[in-house]
Design a protein around this motif. Structure first.
Motif, PDB file in Angstrom:
ATOM      1  N   ALA A   1      66.787 -75.881  63.750  1.00  0.00           N
ATOM      2  CA  ALA A   1      66.290 -74.756  64.551  1.00  0.00           C
ATOM      3  C   ALA A   1      65.294 -73.923  63.753  1.00  0.00           C
ATOM      4  O   ALA A   1      64.256 -73.495  64.284  1.00  0.00           O
TER       5      ALA A   1
ATOM      6  N   GLU B   1      61.256 -73.259  64.417  1.00  0.00           N
ATOM      7  CA  GLU B   1      60.679 -71.923  64.578  1.00  0.00           C
ATOM      8  C   GLU B   1      59.571 -71.676  63.554  1.00  0.00           C
ATOM      9  O   GLU B   1      58.545 -71.062  63.862  1.00  0.00           O
ATOM     10  N   LYS B   2      59.780 -72.150  62.346  1.00  0.00           N
ATOM     11  CA  LYS B   2      58.758 -71.987  61.323  1.00  0.00           C
ATOM     12  C   LYS B   2      57.476 -72.715  61.713  1.00  0.00           C
ATOM     13  O   LYS B   2      56.358 -72.217  61.486  1.00  0.00           O
TER      14      LYS B   2
ATOM     15  N   THR C   1      56.351 -73.487  64.772  1.00  0.00           N
ATOM     16  CA  THR C   1      55.667 -72.880  65.921  1.00  0.00           C
ATOM     17  C   THR C   1      55.263 -71.436  65.667  1.00  0.00           C
ATOM     18  O   THR C   1      54.352 -70.918  66.299  1.00  0.00           O
TER      19      THR C   1
ATOM     20  N   SER D   1      66.383 -64.304  63.361  1.00  0.00           N
ATOM     21  CA  SER D   1      66.411 -65.386  62.381  1.00  0.00           C
ATOM     22  C   SER D   1      65.745 -64.964  61.072  1.00  0.00           C
ATOM     23  O   SER D   1      65.012 -63.966  61.019  1.00  0.00           O
TER      24      SER D   1
ATOM     25  N   GLN E   1      61.948 -64.585  61.487  1.00  0.00           N
ATOM     26  CA  GLN E   1      61.519 -63.321  62.085  1.00  0.00           C
ATOM     27  C   GLN E   1      61.658 -62.168  61.100  1.00  0.00           C
ATOM     28  O   GLN E   1      60.843 -61.247  61.077  1.00  0.00           O
TER      29      GLN E   1
ATOM     30  N   PRO F   1      57.171 -67.445  64.663  1.00  0.00           N
ATOM     31  CA  PRO F   1      58.141 -66.607  65.368  1.00  0.00           C
ATOM     32  C   PRO F   1      57.487 -65.780  66.458  1.00  0.00           C
ATOM     33  O   PRO F   1      56.304 -65.431  66.365  1.00  0.00           O
TER      34      PRO F   1
END
Length: 372
Positions: free
Chosen positions: A277, A281-282, A284, A255, A258, A286
Motif C-alpha cells: 500500500a 501511494e509513494k 502515485t 500514512s 502523507q 499522496p
C-alpha cells in the motif's frame, strides 16, 4: 474507567501538578510555580525533567528476534548496530482496511540479533505488542513490560551536566543507548534521544526505583535550574520541532507518505506491514502532505481547523496547533491538499472560530534543532 497512574504519581501530586487523563493515564500537564511557559523555557535554555512512564515498553526475544521485528515494522534495522535505537512505524498490514496507515510510531532499542526493546505510545502499546505476539514464530516471545518500567526524560542543553553529577552515563552518540547505574537505580538504560529538539536523554528504570531516580535528578540539577515539566510543555516543544504526534499527524487514516515520515521506511526491504500500500501511494503521490503554518497575526490555530487559500476555499486541515513560547506567535501542523500545489512561503489562512487568520506556510522545524 479509572486512569492508570505512573510510579511517580505521588511526586506529581506533592509538586502541585495539574493532572489530566492522557491515553488512559493520569499524567501531569503542568506544575505549580510556572506552568507551561516556564517549563518550555527551562528545556530550551537549561534542563527539564519529564515523567513519560505512560509510554509502553516491551521486549521481543528469541533466535532471530531482530529480523522478525524488522519484517514487521517499517524502518530498516540493518541501518543500525547493537547499542543504537531507531525511530520506526507500525503500519496497518496489506489486506486490512486502511492498509499503510499508522497504528503507532515507536522507538526500537537494538540489543542484538536475538533481543530488541520497543517503546510505543501509551494508547497503542497493547495493540502493537499484541500484533507482534500474534505474528511471532515459535521460539520468539513478546513480553509487555509496561507496568515494570518507568521512563524519565531529561531534556535541555544542561541535561548532560545533570547526568554527570549523578554518575549516570551520558557521553553517547545521538540515538545510542547504554546501561549503567546511578540515581539509586541498580540498572538504568540511558538513550540519547527525546521529543523536544534539544540535547537530551530518556532513562528507563525499574518502576520500583523511579521515585529515587526522580528525586536524585531534581536534587542534582537544582543549581542548573532544573524544572519538572508536564505534557503541556512536551507538546509545545515537539510542535516547534514539527515532530508528529500519533492521533494528530499520524493515524490509520494518515500514512507515512502523507506525514513526511517516509525517511523511517525501509523502502528496499522485502517485507514490512503495509509495504504494498505504501509503495503504491509513494508511486502515485499522496493526496495531501504535512506542512507547517506560522501565524502572521494574533490568531492561534488549534487542531481540526480548516485551512483556506487566498480565495477562501478549503485546502486542508490543521492537525496540531498551539502558541509557540519561543516565537511568541501561533504555529500549526496541517495536512494540505496536494492539488493546491502549496509551497513554503505561501500565504494561507486558518478559520479560527469563524474568522480567517493569516498564516505563512513553512517547512518545520519552526526553531532550530539541537539534537545531533
Amino acid at each position: 474507567m479509572t486512569p492508570r497512574t505512573s510510579p511517580l504519581h505521588d511526586r506529581h501530586v506533592a509538586a502541585g501538578a495539574k493532572l489530566a487523563d492522557f491515553s488512559g493515564w493520569s499524567m501531569p500537564i503542568e506544575y505549580a510555580g510556572g506552568g507551561v511557559l516556564a517549563e518550555h523555557a527551562a528545556v530550551r535554555d537549561g534542563v527539564g525533567l519529564f515523567d513519560v512512564s505512560h509510554l509502553g515498553t516491551g521486549t521481543v526475544r528469541g533466535p532471530g528476534a531482530a529480523a522478525f521485528v524488522d519484517a514487521c515494522l517499517t524502518n530498516d534495522l540493518s541501518r543500525i548496530r547493537p547499542g543504537q535505537a531507531q525511530y520506526t512505524l507500525c503500519c496497518v498490514p496489506d489486506g486490512e482496511p486502511q492498509a499503510g496507515g499508522v497504528i503507532d510510531d515507536l522507538i526500537v532499542y537494538l540489543h542484538g540479533p536475538d533481543e530488541v526493546l520497543l517503546v510505543p505510545n501509551a494508547a497503542n502499546a497493547a495493540e502493537v505488542l499484541g500484533r507482534l505476539a500474534d505474528a511471532a514464530p515459535p521460539g520468539i516471545t513478546v513480553e509487555d513490560r509496561h507496568a515494570e518500567v518507568a521512563v524519565l526524560a531529561v531534556q535541555g542543553p544542561r541535561s548532560l551536566q545533570v547526568l554527570e553529577l549523578l554518575g549516570v552515563p551520558g557521553e553517547i552518540d545521538y540515538m545510542s543507548f547504554v546501561t549503567g547505574t546511578g540515581g539509586g537505580a541498580a540498572e538504568v538504560t540511558v538513550c540519547r534521544t527525546g521529543y523536544t529538539g534539544e540535547h537530551g536523554y530518556e532513562l528507563l528504570v525499574g518502576a520500583d526505583k523511579a521515585g529515587e531516580m526522580w528525586d536524585a535528578l531534581l536534587d542534582a540539577g537544582v543549581d542548573l535550574g532544573i524544572r519538572p515539566c508536564g505534557l503541556g510543555a512536551r507538546d509545545t516543544l515537539r510542535t516547534e520541532m514539527g515532530y508528529p504526534l500519533h492521533g494528530h499527524e499520524l493515524s490509520r487514516a494518515i500514512s507515512p507518505v502523507q506525514a513526511r515520515t517516509g525517511w523511517a521506511v525501509g523502502w528496499q526491504k522485502p517485507a514490512f506491514w503495509g509495504r504494498e500500500a505504501l509503495l503504491a501511494e509513494k508511486a502515485t503521490g499522496p493526496g495531501r502532505t504535512l506542512w507547517g503554518l506560522r501565524a502572521t497575526g494574533r490568531g492561534i490555530p488549534r487542531p481540526g481547523m480548516t485551512v483556506l487559500d487566498a480565495a477562501g476555499s478549503p485546502v486542508g486541515e490543521t492537525t496540531s496547533g498551539t502558541f509557540s513560547p519561543t516565537l511568541k506567535t501561533g504555529i500549526a501542523l496541517a495536512l494540505l491538499d496536494s492539488a493546491a500545489a502549496v509551497e513554503a512561503g505561501a500565504e494561507l489562512a486558518v478559520d479560527v472560530r469563524g474568522r480567517p487568520q493569516a498564516v505563512e506556510v513553512v517547512r518545520p522545524p519552526f526553531v532550530p534543532s539541537h539534537v545531533r
